[in-house]
Write a protein that holds these residues in place. Structure first.
Motif, PDB file in Angstrom:
ATOM      1  N   ILE A 315      16.559  51.857  -1.964  1.00 54.46           N
ATOM      2  CA  ILE A 315      15.666  51.431  -3.043  1.00 54.46           C
ATOM      3  C   ILE A 315      14.996  52.607  -3.745  1.00 54.46           C
ATOM      4  N   ILE A 316      15.402  53.830  -3.424  1.00 56.46           N
ATOM      5  CA  ILE A 316      14.721  55.016  -3.949  1.00 56.46           C
ATOM      6  C   ILE A 316      15.417  55.526  -5.203  1.00 56.46           C
ATOM      7  N   ARG A 317      14.617  55.956  -6.161  1.00 56.87           N
ATOM      8  CA  ARG A 317      15.113  56.590  -7.384  1.00 56.87           C
ATOM      9  C   ARG A 317      14.478  57.970  -7.478  1.00 56.87           C
ATOM     10  N   SER A 318      15.303  58.996  -7.654  1.00 51.43           N
ATOM     11  CA  SER A 318      14.815  60.370  -7.769  1.00 51.43           C
ATOM     12  C   SER A 318      14.818  60.782  -9.242  1.00 51.43           C
ATOM     13  N   ILE A 319      13.734  61.423  -9.668  1.00 57.49           N
ATOM     14  CA  ILE A 319      13.623  61.924 -11.046  1.00 57.49           C
ATOM     15  C   ILE A 319      13.217  63.386 -10.989  1.00 57.49           C
ATOM     16  N   LYS A 320      13.974  64.237 -11.621  1.00 57.01           N
ATOM     17  CA  LYS A 320      13.694  65.666 -11.619  1.00 57.01           C
ATOM     18  C   LYS A 320      12.916  66.032 -12.881  1.00 57.01           C
ATOM     19  N   PHE A 321      11.699  66.538 -12.690  1.00 56.23           N
ATOM     20  CA  PHE A 321      10.850  66.913 -13.814  1.00 56.23           C
ATOM     21  C   PHE A 321      10.918  68.417 -14.059  1.00 56.23           C
ATOM     22  N   ASN A 322      10.507  68.792 -15.253  1.00 56.58           N
ATOM     23  CA  ASN A 322      10.588  70.203 -15.657  1.00 56.58           C
ATOM     24  C   ASN A 322       9.450  71.041 -15.091  1.00 56.58           C
ATOM     25  N   THR A 323       8.303  70.415 -14.876  1.00 55.56           N
ATOM     26  CA  THR A 323       7.131  71.161 -14.431  1.00 55.56           C
ATOM     27  C   THR A 323       6.368  70.390 -13.355  1.00 55.56           C
ATOM     28  N   GLN A 324       5.543  71.123 -12.640  1.00 55.79           N
ATOM     29  CA  GLN A 324       4.680  70.499 -11.640  1.00 55.79           C
ATOM     30  C   GLN A 324       3.722  69.521 -12.305  1.00 55.79           C
ATOM     31  N   ALA A 325       3.231  69.874 -13.482  1.00 60.34           N
ATOM     32  CA  ALA A 325       2.281  69.009 -14.193  1.00 60.34           C
ATOM     33  C   ALA A 325       2.916  67.665 -14.547  1.00 60.34           C
ATOM     34  N   GLN A 326       4.179  67.670 -14.984  1.00 51.80           N
ATOM     35  CA  GLN A 326       4.874  66.419 -15.295  1.00 51.80           C
ATOM     36  C   GLN A 326       5.007  65.545 -14.046  1.00 51.80           C
ATOM     37  N   LEU A 327       5.350  66.179 -12.943  1.00 52.28           N
ATOM     38  CA  LEU A 327       5.497  65.452 -11.684  1.00 52.28           C
ATOM     39  C   LEU A 327       4.177  64.782 -11.296  1.00 52.28           C
TER      40      LEU A 327
END
Length: 411
Positions: A315-327
């Protein structure tokens, strides 16, 4: 929550692309709901099974029937289902200590276990398996899949248990499917037939029409505040599989002399029965929500895993963000869109058992329940959010809109 027309259009466009994938999920949910209903009917579940018990719990029909129910649903010979199991890690620990003895060897064939389980296996002076003389090897994944060739090379006369982590932990990979597990089990059995094959089934229950026990796994283990609790079970865990191994684990849960003959629960079992009954539907809601989040953020230019519309192993979805702030903004948006503790602002913190600081968004009715919509991540590069759960698709859809507003318009 007043959403812009742009956000609404982004969501609607993503949703329209997923119509066929949603039909596939609904088909699995209907199949699994029939399987669960059949188990309830064949075990003659009645109001008497919900009653509270106390003391030793001899002849507790609520407890015993619940165990038989799980065994039938998950294709095992027998099962342990207990509110006294406090987490998935606890359930896995019980199973490992129950089966393994000094000088036995276990091999993890899905790379390194996640942080808290690693302490159970390899901790120094903390009562770990290593402290008790259990040997350990691991085989790294190869292109995100189990490396069958190297697995077979590692197996030796002392190898007692093969460990398979179905979900991804904090890794950038897809979860394993039951077909993936089936292939490696067949090869292992040809190499050493009597080995115990154990699958960490957390986040994977009811994703497909069959479970790993139905393709040859000896034990599957999970938490009731994930998929099989349906968002209703308040606590607990399960271990299901071959009777000879379940009996060994039962001796660890209580004592070798009493096993599953005792164990009462003063609050009654209704929530556990109701949770497993509704679980196929709840898991389908979470999967649809996961697919929507994946499609939306893929359309916005972020890397997501699994790919939109692709087959899910958990049930997990991984999303890769560009910056720590976005995460951090994403996790905070999930928290703000939660029914519980929406006013709380998550911050990264030093979470016990983890190497890096972790941020967790979890506005849940059951504390820490990851079948409910939540998101978490270690604060390290690459900046990947791991999103899971959702009791209703509609809630995930609204939360997804909120995340889009937060990241695109900083609202």
């Amino acid at each position: 929550m007043n959403f812009t027309e742009q956000t609404k259009q982004i969501i609607e466009n993503a949703q329209s692309k997923l119509a066929h994938a949603f039909e596939y999920v609904d088909d699995i949910a209907t199949y699994n709901q029939m399987k669960v209903l059949d188990a309830f009917r064949e075990n003659n579940v009645g109001l008497r099974h919900f009653s509270q018990t106390n003391g030793y719990g001899y002849d507790d029909i609520g407890r015993d029937t619940l165990c038989r129910l799980f065994a039938q649903i998950f294709g095992g010979e027998s099962a342990i289902v207990s509110p006294l199991i406090v987490s998935g890690t606890h359930a896995l620990s019980l199973a490992l200590y129950g089966v393994l003895r000094p000088n036995d060897e276990m091999i993890s064939i899905t790379g390194s276990p996640y942080d808290t389980l690693k302490e159970v296996i390899l901790g120094d002076g903390n009562g770990s398996l290593r402290d008790f003389g259990v040997k350990y090897q691991q085989v790294e994944l190869k292109n995100g899949k189990i490396d069958v060739e190297n697995t077979l090379k590692k197996i030796n006369e002392n190898t007692k248990l093969i460990f398979i982590g179905r979900s991804r932990g904090y890794e950038w990979r897809n979860a394993l499917t039951v077909d993936d597990i089936k292939v490696v089990i067949k090869e292992i059995r040809a190499c050493k037939a009597d080995i115990c094959i154990m699958v960490d089934n957390c986040y994977g229950e009811f994703i497909e029409k069959i479970e790993p026990t139905q393709v040859g796994a000896d034990l599957i283990v999970g938490s009731l505040i994930k998929n099989p609790g349906g968002g209703i079970a308040p606590t607990g865990g399960y271990i299901c599989g071959k009777s000879k191994f379940i009996d060994m684990v039962a001796g660890r849960l209580t004592a070798p002399s009493i096993g599953l003959e005792v164990g009462s629960y003063a609050y009654g079992y209704k929530d556990f029965y109701q949770g497993i009954f509704i679980a196929p539907h709840t898991v389908a809601q979470a999967i649809k929500g996961s697919m929507l989040i994946g499609q939306v953020f893929h359309d916005l230019g972020f890397e997501t895993m699994p790919l939109p519309g692709g087959k899910c192993g958990d049930i997990i979805r991984s999303i890769k963000f560009n910056t720590q702030a976005q995460l951090i903004d994403f996790c905070r948006a999930i928290q703000e869109a939660s029914p519980i503790d929406s006013n709380v602002v998550p911050y990264p913190w030093d979470m016990p058992g983890y190497e890096h600081q972790v941020i967790m968004a979890a506005g849940t009715f059951v504390a820490g329940a990851s079948i409910e919509l939540s998101a978490d991540s270690p604060i390290k590069e690459p900046y990947i959010a791991y999103v899971q759960g959702g009791l209703t698709y509609e809630h995930v859809k609204i939360a997804c809109m909120y995340c889009v507003e937060k990241l695109l318009f900083n609202k």
